[in-house]
Design a protein around this motif. Structure first.
Motif, PDB file in Angstrom:
ATOM      1  N   LEU A 119       0.825  -1.204   0.000  1.00 45.03           N
ATOM      2  CA  LEU A 119       0.000   0.000   0.000  1.00 45.03           C
ATOM      3  C   LEU A 119       0.862   1.259   0.000  1.00 45.03           C
ATOM      4  O   LEU A 119       0.520   2.265  -0.632  1.00 45.03           O
ATOM      5  CB  LEU A 119      -0.935   0.004   1.210  1.00 45.03           C
ATOM      6  N   THR A 120       1.990   1.212   0.698  1.00 47.09           N
ATOM      7  CA  THR A 120       2.900   2.366   0.718  1.00 47.09           C
ATOM      8  C   THR A 120       3.460   2.631  -0.669  1.00 47.09           C
ATOM      9  O   THR A 120       3.529   3.787  -1.122  1.00 47.09           O
ATOM     10  CB  THR A 120       4.052   2.122   1.706  1.00 47.09           C
ATOM     11  N   THR A 121       3.846   1.563  -1.365  1.00 45.57           N
ATOM     12  CA  THR A 121       4.355   1.725  -2.728  1.00 45.57           C
ATOM     13  C   THR A 121       3.297   2.335  -3.642  1.00 45.57           C
ATOM     14  O   THR A 121       3.574   3.268  -4.408  1.00 45.57           O
ATOM     15  CB  THR A 121       4.797   0.366  -3.302  1.00 45.57           C
ATOM     16  N   LEU A 122       2.072   1.816  -3.547  1.00 47.04           N
ATOM     17  CA  LEU A 122       1.003   2.351  -4.385  1.00 47.04           C
ATOM     18  C   LEU A 122       0.699   3.810  -4.035  1.00 47.04           C
ATOM     19  O   LEU A 122       0.452   4.630  -4.923  1.00 47.04           O
ATOM     20  CB  LEU A 122      -0.260   1.503  -4.230  1.00 47.04           C
ATOM     21  N   ALA A 123       0.722   4.135  -2.746  1.00 49.64           N
ATOM     22  CA  ALA A 123       0.439   5.503  -2.323  1.00 49.64           C
ATOM     23  C   ALA A 123       1.491   6.470  -2.852  1.00 49.64           C
ATOM     24  O   ALA A 123       1.184   7.626  -3.193  1.00 49.64           O
ATOM     25  CB  ALA A 123       0.365   5.576  -0.800  1.00 49.64           C
ATOM     26  N   LEU A 124       2.735   6.025  -2.940  1.00 51.99           N
ATOM     27  CA  LEU A 124       3.816   6.887  -3.408  1.00 51.99           C
ATOM     28  C   LEU A 124       3.894   6.958  -4.932  1.00 51.99           C
ATOM     29  O   LEU A 124       4.213   8.005  -5.494  1.00 51.99           O
ATOM     30  CB  LEU A 124       5.151   6.391  -2.848  1.00 51.99           C
ATOM     31  N   ARG A 166       5.355  -7.999  -7.523  1.00 53.35           N
ATOM     32  CA  ARG A 166       6.631  -7.797  -8.202  1.00 53.35           C
ATOM     33  C   ARG A 166       6.880  -6.339  -8.566  1.00 53.35           C
ATOM     34  O   ARG A 166       8.019  -5.931  -8.761  1.00 53.35           O
ATOM     35  CB  ARG A 166       6.683  -8.637  -9.476  1.00 53.35           C
ATOM     36  N   SER A 167       5.816  -5.546  -8.670  1.00 55.10           N
ATOM     37  CA  SER A 167       5.990  -4.151  -9.087  1.00 55.10           C
ATOM     38  C   SER A 167       6.412  -3.245  -7.938  1.00 55.10           C
ATOM     39  O   SER A 167       6.629  -2.051  -8.144  1.00 55.10           O
ATOM     40  CB  SER A 167       4.709  -3.607  -9.716  1.00 55.10           C
ATOM     41  N   GLY A 168       6.552  -3.811  -6.732  1.00 57.89           N
ATOM     42  CA  GLY A 168       7.122  -3.015  -5.651  1.00 57.89           C
ATOM     43  C   GLY A 168       6.452  -3.174  -4.310  1.00 57.89           C
ATOM     44  O   GLY A 168       5.229  -3.143  -4.222  1.00 57.89           O
ATOM     45  N   VAL A 169       7.275  -3.385  -3.286  1.00 57.66           N
ATOM     46  CA  VAL A 169       6.836  -3.401  -1.893  1.00 57.66           C
ATOM     47  C   VAL A 169       7.886  -2.633  -1.095  1.00 57.66           C
ATOM     48  O   VAL A 169       9.072  -2.980  -1.134  1.00 57.66           O
ATOM     49  CB  VAL A 169       6.707  -4.836  -1.337  1.00 57.66           C
ATOM     50  N   GLU A 170       7.474  -1.581  -0.411  1.00 56.14           N
ATOM     51  CA  GLU A 170       8.422  -0.775   0.356  1.00 56.14           C
ATOM     52  C   GLU A 170       8.935  -1.588   1.547  1.00 56.14           C
ATOM     53  O   GLU A 170       8.167  -1.987   2.426  1.00 56.14           O
ATOM     54  CB  GLU A 170       7.766   0.510   0.853  1.00 56.14           C
TER      55      GLU A 170
END
Length: 241
Positions: free
Chosen positions: A52-57, A73-77
């Motif tokens: 959720l942090t990655t998507l929020a940013l 795979r597209s990102g996890v902070e």
């Protein structure tokens, strides 16, 4: 479509420390709690918060889209995920009437082994990327040989985990174990990220965050160890008086 590389990586990240827990048993959990039993809720909480942090940013409009949220795979902070997992572990410790730092220090060595196992499993994902090197591995789809940064990070992380386990058993310094773990992991990520390929010429957000955490945790480590030494020195003086 199943991401088999990611599946194998997760099996390694949970399976290897679970096997090692036979030699490094969790002391703050009632038997027969396994490593997977202990960390699966923590990992899920961290994954949700990190994603959720990655998507929020990166793309706030994607929040609420299940399909977008599931593309891990597209990102996890990493650090927000770790903070969420540690917060849940602290809450569980309070409910179990276990000192928070004792619970965290109990989990840390095996958790670092799990992270090392995940990094080592780069050979099952997209290949172990890194700088061009005459000696190394050739990632799938590439014609050049690269130094396997992921494997090097895994080796250093495993050594850190062993050191944390030994330190915890010999000194029983709970806070020191936690801050040492944070410093060690942050430093490994900070250095390793220098050679990992990324889009653009500037420093990545993940790399910058790891540097900030490394600086803060190293400072905290110096402060905590210095405090422990002063306390021991004070106790020694009282005993000798």
């Amino acid at each position: 479509m199943i991401d088999y590389g990611l599946v194998v990586s997760l099996i390694a990240a949970f399976g290897i420390p679970t096997l090692l827990a036979e030699r490094w048993p969790l002391a703050t959990y009632t038997e027969p709690t396994t490593f997977v039993d202990a960390v699966l809720p923590l990992a899920f909480a961290g994954l949700v918060v990190g994603r959720l942090t990655t998507l929020a940013l990166d793309d706030p409009s994607s929040i609420g889209s299940i399909s977008d949220m599931l593309v891990i795979r597209s990102g996890v902070e990493f650090w927000p995920a770790l903070l969420a997992a540690a917060t849940l572990a602290a809450w569980q410790a309070r409910r179990a009437d276990v000192p928070i730092t004792t619970r965290l220090a109990d989990l840390v060595p095996l958790a670092v082994i799990g992270y090392a196992s995940y990094e080592a499993a780069c050979i099952f994902r997209d290949g172990c990327l890194g700088p061009l090197s005459p000696v190394g591995l050739r990632p799938p789809g590439l014609s050049t040989v690269m130094f396997p940064v992921g494997l090097a990070m895994a080796a250093v992380l495993a050594a850190i985990a062993i050191g944390l386990h030994v330190y915890r058993r010999r000194h029983a310094a709970r806070v020191s174990v936690v801050v040492l773990a944070a410093a060690g992991v942050a430093l490994v990520r900070s250095v390793g990220s220098i050679w990992l390929p990324h889009v653009g010429d500037g420093i990545t957000r993940q790399h910058l965050t790891s540097i900030v955490v490394a600086l803060a945790s190293v400072a905290a480590t110096v402060g905590v160890i210095g405090r422990d030494r002063r306390i021991k020195a004070g106790v020694g003086n009282l005993g000798g008086s």
